[in-house]
Design a protein around this motif. Sequence first.
Motif, PDB file in Angstrom:
ATOM      1  N   LYS A 123       0.857  -1.181   0.000  1.00  0.00           N
ATOM      2  CA  LYS A 123       0.000   0.000   0.000  1.00  0.00           C
ATOM      3  C   LYS A 123       0.900   1.241   0.000  1.00  0.00           C
ATOM      4  CE  LYS A 123      -3.711  -2.283   2.608  1.00  0.00           C
ATOM      5  NZ  LYS A 123      -4.489  -2.268   3.883  1.00  0.00           N
ATOM      6  N   CYS A 135      -4.880   8.805   1.710  1.00  0.00           N
ATOM      7  CA  CYS A 135      -4.116  10.045   1.892  1.00  0.00           C
ATOM      8  C   CYS A 135      -4.975  11.258   1.517  1.00  0.00           C
ATOM      9  CB  CYS A 135      -2.860  10.018   1.029  1.00  0.00           C
ATOM     10  SG  CYS A 135      -1.790  11.464   1.246  1.00  0.00           S
ATOM     11  N   ALA A 160       8.176   8.406  13.885  1.00  0.00           N
ATOM     12  CA  ALA A 160       8.205   7.965  12.487  1.00  0.00           C
ATOM     13  C   ALA A 160       9.614   8.003  11.924  1.00  0.00           C
ATOM     14  CB  ALA A 160       7.280   8.832  11.641  1.00  0.00           C
ATOM     15  N   SER A 220       3.605   9.237   6.527  1.00  0.00           N
ATOM     16  CA  SER A 220       4.118   7.995   7.092  1.00  0.00           C
ATOM     17  C   SER A 220       3.177   6.876   6.700  1.00  0.00           C
ATOM     18  CB  SER A 220       4.212   8.098   8.618  1.00  0.00           C
ATOM     19  OG  SER A 220       4.717   6.883   9.169  1.00  0.00           O
ATOM     20  N   GLU A 221       3.735   5.787   6.178  1.00  0.00           N
ATOM     21  CA  GLU A 221       2.960   4.610   5.787  1.00  0.00           C
ATOM     22  C   GLU A 221       1.843   4.961   4.801  1.00  0.00           C
ATOM     23  OE1 GLU A 221       1.736   2.935   9.517  1.00  0.00           O
ATOM     24  OE2 GLU A 221       3.680   1.986   9.844  1.00  0.00           O
ATOM     25  N   GLY A 222       2.162   5.867   3.857  1.00  0.00           N
ATOM     26  CA  GLY A 222       1.250   6.142   2.757  1.00  0.00           C
ATOM     27  C   GLY A 222       0.185   7.181   3.003  1.00  0.00           C
ATOM     28  N   ALA A 227       7.645   6.258   2.707  1.00  0.00           N
ATOM     29  CA  ALA A 227       6.401   6.844   3.231  1.00  0.00           C
ATOM     30  C   ALA A 227       5.368   7.083   2.142  1.00  0.00           C
ATOM     31  CB  ALA A 227       6.706   8.151   3.960  1.00  0.00           C
ATOM     32  N   TRP A 279      -2.193   5.384   0.867  1.00  0.00           N
ATOM     33  CA  TRP A 279      -3.410   4.750   1.377  1.00  0.00           C
ATOM     34  C   TRP A 279      -4.239   5.736   2.193  1.00  0.00           C
ATOM     35  CZ3 TRP A 279      -4.738   0.625  -0.977  1.00  0.00           C
ATOM     36  CH2 TRP A 279      -5.788  -0.170  -0.495  1.00  0.00           C
TER      37      TRP A 279
END
Length: 257
Positions: free
Chosen positions: A15, A20, A246, A224-226, A38, A18
Motif C-alpha cells: 500500500k 491520503c 516515524a 508515514s505509511e502512505g 512513506a 493509502w
Amino acid sequence: MLEIKDLRKRFGGLKAVWDCSLRVEKGSITGLIGPNGAGKTTLFNLITGFYKPDSGEIIFKGESIHGMLPHNIFKKGIFRTFQITREFNKLTVLENLMIVQHPQTGENIWNTWFLFHKVKKEEMVIRKKALEVLEFVELIDHRKEYAGALSGGQKKLLELAKSMMAEPEMVLLDEPGAGVNPTLMNKLIEKIRALSKEKGMTFFLIEHDMDLVMNLCNPVIVMSEGRKLTEGSPDYIRSHEGVLEAYLGGQYGIDPQ
C-alpha cells in the motif's frame, strides 16, 4: 489550489499511498517530508499523472485531474521536477530553456517553410525570455555550455529555470537539495522564495534535508505509511512526538530542541 482526497495506490501487496488526504494552499511553499518508503514520490507521480490512482480524488483549482495524462496535467499549470535531473545533455543550457516553451509555431515542419518569418520572430522572443530567466537563476555565463556539463547544483537551478519558462501555477519539486553544495543550496532557496513572492508561484516540495525544509517551508506536511501523519509550522513539526517516532528517534536530522 491542490486537494487530495482519500487517495489510494497499491503495488501488489504494497500500500504505497493509502487513504491520503491533504491540501496545498495557493502561494504557499509547502514541504512534504517523511521516512523512506512513506509514499512521497508515489504521491507526486499520482498528482502528475505518471501513475493512475486506484481510488480517491485529485483536485487542482477546483477541477478533478484524476487519471489525466501527464502532458494534459502540465497544460493545466503543474510543473514537476525529479530526484534525478532530466536535462537534454547534448543541448546547450540556453537551448534547454527554449525547448520548454509550448506550443511553438516552428514545431510544425511546414511552418518552417511557409511561415518562416513568424517562426523566426517567435524564436527571438523565446530566446530573450530564456536569457532573462538564466540571468535570474545566475546561469547566464553557462548559456552556451552543454547542459550535461553542469554540476549537480547547477542542474537543479536549470530545473527551476525550466519551470519559469513554463510559467506554471504550481511547481512540484522532488528533492531539490539532493547533491547540492551549501552555496548553491542557499541560492536555490533564495530563488524559490523570490518566485513565490514576486510571481505568486505555489511550491510543493519533497525534501530529506531538514535544514532546507525548516528554513524554506511553511507549512510542512509529514507522511508515514502512505498517508498524512500531521501538518504544521516547522516549530510544531520539530516537537511532534509522532513525527519523531516515524523518523526512528530523529536519526534523519529532526531535532526536538
